[in-house]
Design an enzyme around this catalytic site. Structure first.
Site, PDB file in Angstrom:
ATOM      1  N   GLU A 133     -39.537 -87.440 -68.134  1.00  0.00           N
ATOM      2  CA  GLU A 133     -38.850 -88.473 -67.355  1.00  0.00           C
ATOM      3  C   GLU A 133     -38.204 -89.543 -68.224  1.00  0.00           C
ATOM      4  O   GLU A 133     -38.546 -89.707 -69.391  1.00  0.00           O
ATOM      5  CB  GLU A 133     -39.801 -89.098 -66.328  1.00  0.00           C
ATOM      6  CG  GLU A 133     -41.136 -89.571 -66.878  1.00  0.00           C
ATOM      7  CD  GLU A 133     -41.211 -91.058 -67.110  1.00  0.00           C
ATOM      8  OE1 GLU A 133     -40.160 -91.728 -67.024  1.00  0.00           O
ATOM      9  OE2 GLU A 133     -42.311 -91.544 -67.409  1.00  0.00           O
ATOM     10  N   GLU A 140     -45.357 -94.313 -54.223  1.00  0.00           N
ATOM     11  CA  GLU A 140     -46.167 -94.516 -55.421  1.00  0.00           C
ATOM     12  C   GLU A 140     -46.495 -96.008 -55.519  1.00  0.00           C
ATOM     13  O   GLU A 140     -45.649 -96.848 -55.222  1.00  0.00           O
ATOM     14  CB  GLU A 140     -45.352 -94.065 -56.645  1.00  0.00           C
ATOM     15  CG  GLU A 140     -46.037 -94.233 -57.980  1.00  0.00           C
ATOM     16  CD  GLU A 140     -45.118 -93.852 -59.161  1.00  0.00           C
ATOM     17  OE1 GLU A 140     -44.106 -93.135 -58.946  1.00  0.00           O
ATOM     18  OE2 GLU A 140     -45.392 -94.308 -60.273  1.00  0.00           O
ATOM     19  N   HIS A 166     -39.250 -90.084 -54.701  1.00  0.00           N
ATOM     20  CA  HIS A 166     -40.251 -91.064 -54.263  1.00  0.00           C
ATOM     21  C   HIS A 166     -39.761 -92.487 -54.475  1.00  0.00           C
ATOM     22  O   HIS A 166     -38.822 -92.733 -55.234  1.00  0.00           O
ATOM     23  CB  HIS A 166     -41.592 -90.852 -54.990  1.00  0.00           C
ATOM     24  CG  HIS A 166     -41.561 -91.066 -56.478  1.00  0.00           C
ATOM     25  ND1 HIS A 166     -41.314 -90.051 -57.374  1.00  0.00           N
ATOM     26  CD2 HIS A 166     -41.761 -92.177 -57.235  1.00  0.00           C
ATOM     27  CE1 HIS A 166     -41.373 -90.525 -58.607  1.00  0.00           C
ATOM     28  NE2 HIS A 166     -41.641 -91.821 -58.557  1.00  0.00           N
ATOM     29  N   GLN A 221     -35.938 -93.907 -62.026  1.00  0.00           N
ATOM     30  CA  GLN A 221     -36.739 -92.963 -62.819  1.00  0.00           C
ATOM     31  C   GLN A 221     -36.182 -91.559 -62.587  1.00  0.00           C
ATOM     32  O   GLN A 221     -36.218 -91.061 -61.458  1.00  0.00           O
ATOM     33  CB  GLN A 221     -38.201 -93.024 -62.376  1.00  0.00           C
ATOM     34  CG  GLN A 221     -39.109 -92.063 -63.137  1.00  0.00           C
ATOM     35  CD  GLN A 221     -40.561 -92.224 -62.715  1.00  0.00           C
ATOM     36  OE1 GLN A 221     -40.887 -92.066 -61.547  1.00  0.00           O
ATOM     37  NE2 GLN A 221     -41.426 -92.546 -63.651  1.00  0.00           N
ATOM     38  N   HIS A 225     -39.616 -98.737 -58.952  1.00  0.00           N
ATOM     39  CA  HIS A 225     -38.586 -97.739 -59.243  1.00  0.00           C
ATOM     40  C   HIS A 225     -38.353 -96.783 -58.081  1.00  0.00           C
ATOM     41  O   HIS A 225     -39.154 -96.677 -57.166  1.00  0.00           O
ATOM     42  CB  HIS A 225     -38.906 -96.943 -60.523  1.00  0.00           C
ATOM     43  CG  HIS A 225     -40.154 -96.107 -60.475  1.00  0.00           C
ATOM     44  ND1 HIS A 225     -41.380 -96.558 -60.891  1.00  0.00           N
ATOM     45  CD2 HIS A 225     -40.359 -94.821 -60.096  1.00  0.00           C
ATOM     46  CE1 HIS A 225     -42.286 -95.601 -60.771  1.00  0.00           C
ATOM     47  NE2 HIS A 225     -41.686 -94.514 -60.279  1.00  0.00           N
TER      48      HIS A 225
HETATM   49  C1  V0V Z   1     -43.383 -82.939 -50.263  1.00  0.00           C
HETATM   50  N1  V0V Z   1     -43.094 -83.482 -49.075  1.00  0.00           N
HETATM   51  C2  V0V Z   1     -42.377 -84.584 -49.254  1.00  0.00           C
HETATM   52  C3  V0V Z   1     -42.218 -84.700 -50.659  1.00  0.00           C
HETATM   53  N2  V0V Z   1     -42.859 -83.668 -51.262  1.00  0.00           N
HETATM   54  N3  V0V Z   1     -41.869 -85.476 -48.406  1.00  0.00           N
HETATM   55  C4  V0V Z   1     -41.172 -86.507 -48.923  1.00  0.00           C
HETATM   56  N4  V0V Z   1     -40.972 -86.675 -50.264  1.00  0.00           N
HETATM   57  C5  V0V Z   1     -41.477 -85.793 -51.135  1.00  0.00           C
HETATM   58  N5  V0V Z   1     -41.274 -85.971 -52.443  1.00  0.00           N
HETATM   59  C6  V0V Z   1     -43.495 -82.968 -47.760  1.00  0.00           C
HETATM   60  C7  V0V Z   1     -43.194 -81.486 -47.645  1.00  0.00           C
HETATM   61  O1  V0V Z   1     -41.874 -81.287 -47.213  1.00  0.00           O
HETATM   62  C8  V0V Z   1     -44.226 -81.038 -46.634  1.00  0.00           C
HETATM   63  O2  V0V Z   1     -43.763 -81.307 -45.355  1.00  0.00           O
HETATM   64  C9  V0V Z   1     -45.419 -81.922 -46.916  1.00  0.00           C
HETATM   65  O3  V0V Z   1     -44.897 -83.078 -47.608  1.00  0.00           O
HETATM   66  C10 V0V Z   1     -46.442 -81.272 -47.814  1.00  0.00           C
HETATM   67  O4  V0V Z   1     -45.741 -80.762 -48.916  1.00  0.00           O
HETATM   68  P1  V0V Z   1     -46.017 -79.346 -49.550  1.00  0.00           P
HETATM   69  O5  V0V Z   1     -44.734 -78.799 -50.047  1.00  0.00           O
HETATM   70  O6  V0V Z   1     -46.810 -78.519 -48.633  1.00  0.00           O
HETATM   71  O7  V0V Z   1     -47.020 -79.722 -50.677  1.00  0.00           O
HETATM   72  P2  V0V Z   1     -46.824 -79.927 -52.171  1.00  0.00           P
HETATM   73  O8  V0V Z   1     -47.791 -79.014 -52.836  1.00  0.00           O
HETATM   74  O9  V0V Z   1     -45.398 -79.843 -52.566  1.00  0.00           O
HETATM   75  O10 V0V Z   1     -47.335 -81.421 -52.363  1.00  0.00           O
HETATM   76  C11 V0V Z   1     -46.625 -82.522 -51.932  1.00  0.00           C
HETATM   77  C12 V0V Z   1     -47.286 -83.754 -52.533  1.00  0.00           C
HETATM   78  C13 V0V Z   1     -47.268 -83.599 -54.065  1.00  0.00           C
HETATM   79  C14 V0V Z   1     -46.525 -84.991 -52.065  1.00  0.00           C
HETATM   80  C15 V0V Z   1     -48.740 -83.830 -52.019  1.00  0.00           C
HETATM   81  O11 V0V Z   1     -45.926 -83.484 -54.487  1.00  0.00           O
HETATM   82  C16 V0V Z   1     -47.928 -84.708 -54.813  1.00  0.00           C
HETATM   83  O12 V0V Z   1     -49.158 -84.777 -54.927  1.00  0.00           O
HETATM   84  N6  V0V Z   1     -47.137 -85.659 -55.397  1.00  0.00           N
HETATM   85  C17 V0V Z   1     -47.678 -86.780 -56.165  1.00  0.00           C
HETATM   86  C18 V0V Z   1     -47.465 -86.619 -57.638  1.00  0.00           C
HETATM   87  C19 V0V Z   1     -46.004 -86.542 -58.026  1.00  0.00           C
HETATM   88  O13 V0V Z   1     -45.131 -86.393 -57.206  1.00  0.00           O
HETATM   89  N7  V0V Z   1     -45.727 -86.629 -59.384  1.00  0.00           N
HETATM   90  C20 V0V Z   1     -44.396 -86.547 -59.928  1.00  0.00           C
HETATM   91  C21 V0V Z   1     -43.817 -87.897 -60.183  1.00  0.00           C
HETATM   92  P3  V0V Z   1     -43.592 -80.136 -44.257  1.00  0.00           P
HETATM   93  O14 V0V Z   1     -42.644 -79.168 -44.878  1.00  0.00           O
HETATM   94  O15 V0V Z   1     -44.994 -79.609 -44.103  1.00  0.00           O
HETATM   95  O16 V0V Z   1     -43.082 -80.848 -43.053  1.00  0.00           O
HETATM   96  S1  V0V Z   1     -44.549 -88.590 -61.639  1.00  0.00           S
HETATM   97  C22 V0V Z   1     -44.145 -90.254 -61.696  1.00  0.00           C
HETATM   98  O17 V0V Z   1     -43.478 -90.750 -60.711  1.00  0.00           O
HETATM   99  C23 V0V Z   1     -44.557 -90.973 -62.818  1.00  0.00           C
HETATM  100  C24 V0V Z   1     -45.223 -90.353 -63.971  1.00  0.00           C
HETATM  101  C25 V0V Z   1     -44.334 -92.441 -62.883  1.00  0.00           C
HETATM  102  O18 V0V Z   1     -43.743 -93.033 -62.001  1.00  0.00           O
HETATM  103  O19 V0V Z   1     -44.776 -93.073 -63.894  1.00  0.00           O
HETATM  104 CO    CO Z   2     -42.595 -92.582 -60.337  1.00  0.00          CO
END
Ligand code: V0V
Ligand code: CO
Length: 140
Positions: A43, A133, A83, A59, A7
């Site tokens: 979602e 992911e 993502h 998604q 997705h």
């Molecule tokens: C943050 N950054 C991204 C980003 N989110 N880059 C690309 N795509 C994204 N979505 C960049 C951000 O601009 C920063 O870059 C750097 O990564 C660190 O981000 P941050 O803002 O300092 O840190 P956080 O606290 O926002 O954490 C970012 C991360 C966090 C990616 C570590 O969002 C995470 O752990 N995500 C994984 C879980 C998730 O996203 N769950 C929701 C979907 P600069 O500015 O330093 O250059 S749930 C889902 O998909 C489900 C349930 C499913 O599929 O079944």
């Molecule tokens: Co997802």
């Protein structure tokens, strides 16, 4: 490594509004809805295609709070692609293979994902700026 696109996750301010938009534009059907407290999202999965190894979906993700991953993303970047999720046959094996290449895993172990999948995230900075992911679809 065997992979497919499972997705594309889209960050939305208003889930119902974006469900209406995507289903109208592309004639997609909503096949699942879930609140995932651990991931901080409400979602919906809209089916693009079915296949033997697992389908592919859009998604749509609305944050449960501003300090969740999707909430922070919306504040920083606004709505849009959040993502890309690759479907793999065995998520634990894929995590260990990719982790061995120096990519930071954001999860130490697989988590619960949409439609009873098992999921894990890779750090966007180690994947060319793409939050990635890994998804192991539930056995049907
Ligand atoms: C943050 N950054 C991204 C980003 N989110 N880059 C690309 N795509 C994204 N979505 C960049 C951000 O601009 C920063 O870059 C750097 O990564 C660190 O981000 P941050 O803002 O300092 O840190 P956080 O606290 O926002 O954490 C970012 C991360 C966090 C990616 C570590 O969002 C995470 O752990 N995500 C994984 C879980 C998730 O996203 N769950 C929701 C979907 P600069 O500015 O330093 O250059 S749930 C889902 O998909 C489900 C349930 C499913 O599929 O079944
Ligand atoms: Co997802």
């Amino acid at each position: 490594m065997f992979m497919r696109i499972d997705h594309i996750g889209i960050a939305c301010n208003d889930l119902e509004e974006k469900i209406a938009l995507f289903s109208e534009l592309f004639e997609l059907e909503v096949v699942a809805r879930e609140v995932n407290e651990e991931q901080g999202v409400k979602e919906a999965m809209l089916r693009i295609a079915d296949a033997d190894g697992g389908g592919s979906y859009i998604q749509l993700l609305e944050p449960l709070s501003p300090d969740s991953p999707v909430g922070k993303f919306l504040a920083k970047r606004g709505e849009g692609v959040h993502h890309v999720a690759f479907g793999v046959p065995d998520v634990a094996e894929a995590m260990s293979k990719i982790g061995d290449k120096g990519v930071r895993l954001l999860d130490e172990r697989p988590r619960h994902g949409s439609m009873d999948s098992r999921i894990a995230f890779l750090h966007p900075k180690d994947v060319g700026g793409m939050l990635t992911e890994l998804v192991q679809a539930a056995k049907s």
